[in-house]
Design an enzyme around this catalytic site. Sequence first.
Site, PDB file in Angstrom:
ATOM      1  N   TRP A  43      46.631  43.808  37.318  1.00  0.00           N
ATOM      2  CA  TRP A  43      45.471  44.340  38.043  1.00  0.00           C
ATOM      3  C   TRP A  43      45.556  45.861  38.162  1.00  0.00           C
ATOM      4  O   TRP A  43      44.625  46.480  38.632  1.00  0.00           O
ATOM      5  CB  TRP A  43      45.411  43.770  39.457  1.00  0.00           C
ATOM      6  CG  TRP A  43      45.174  42.317  39.579  1.00  0.00           C
ATOM      7  CD1 TRP A  43      45.302  41.361  38.606  1.00  0.00           C
ATOM      8  CD2 TRP A  43      44.760  41.638  40.763  1.00  0.00           C
ATOM      9  NE1 TRP A  43      45.015  40.130  39.125  1.00  0.00           N
ATOM     10  CE2 TRP A  43      44.676  40.268  40.445  1.00  0.00           C
ATOM     11  CE3 TRP A  43      44.462  42.058  42.057  1.00  0.00           C
ATOM     12  CZ2 TRP A  43      44.307  39.314  41.385  1.00  0.00           C
ATOM     13  CZ3 TRP A  43      44.096  41.108  42.984  1.00  0.00           C
ATOM     14  CH2 TRP A  43      44.011  39.752  42.650  1.00  0.00           C
TER      15      TRP A  43
HETATM   16 FE1  SF4 Z   1      50.280  44.675  38.076  1.00  0.00          FE
HETATM   17 FE2  SF4 Z   1      52.235  45.257  39.794  1.00  0.00          FE
HETATM   18 FE3  SF4 Z   1      49.749  44.858  40.715  1.00  0.00          FE
HETATM   19 FE4  SF4 Z   1      51.229  42.821  39.752  1.00  0.00          FE
HETATM   20  S1  SF4 Z   1      51.650  44.068  41.618  1.00  0.00           S
HETATM   21  S2  SF4 Z   1      49.072  43.243  39.309  1.00  0.00           S
HETATM   22  S3  SF4 Z   1      52.346  43.808  38.073  1.00  0.00           S
HETATM   23  S4  SF4 Z   1      50.433  46.538  39.358  1.00  0.00           S
END
Ligand code: SF4
Length: 153
Positions: A43
């Site tokens: 995300w």
């Molecule tokens: Fe991507 Fe990290 Fe967000 Fe998970 S927590 S969606 S790996 S940025």
Amino acid sequence: MPTFVYMTSCDGCGHCVDICPSDIMHIDPTYRRAVNIEPNFCWECYSCVKACPQNAIDCRGYADFAPLGHSVRVLREDTKGTISWKIKFRDGREKDFVSPIRTTPWGSIKGPAEYAAPGADAMASQQLAHEPEALKIAALPALRPDQLKKGLV
Ligand code: SF4
Ligand code: SF4
């Protein structure tokens, strides 16, 4: 900018696994270190980057602002109350951004069921739920008639 883990810095604490809304941060069963198993599903929320106590998670910048040879680092410092970004371009230029931590304390957000049910007049209102109190203002700003173009009043 999907994330990746420097396995040599990771200690396998699992904070990134717990916080990832896309459930793509996993602990590698062999090496006991975190790994982003599907960067395409990232995300790009950076919750994991900010939550990692070892500063072991990095992100790959998109080519339009950070082409090959770049680096993007983010550091969350609770004691200072800041989140710092350092973007290094391949020609050596660096850009630094610092912003305050705006994390809402755990347990401080009321669920919808904890608010009184909206009245019938709320359906006709242009305000969103909990406005303007949630914005900590007395009333939403509005255009005065004398600010409108002549003839539209
Ligand atoms: Fe991507 Fe990290 Fe967000 Fe998970 S927590 S969606 S790996 S940025
Ligand atoms: Fe490793 Fe950081 Fe994830 Fe902990 S939060 S498992 S140190 S990458």
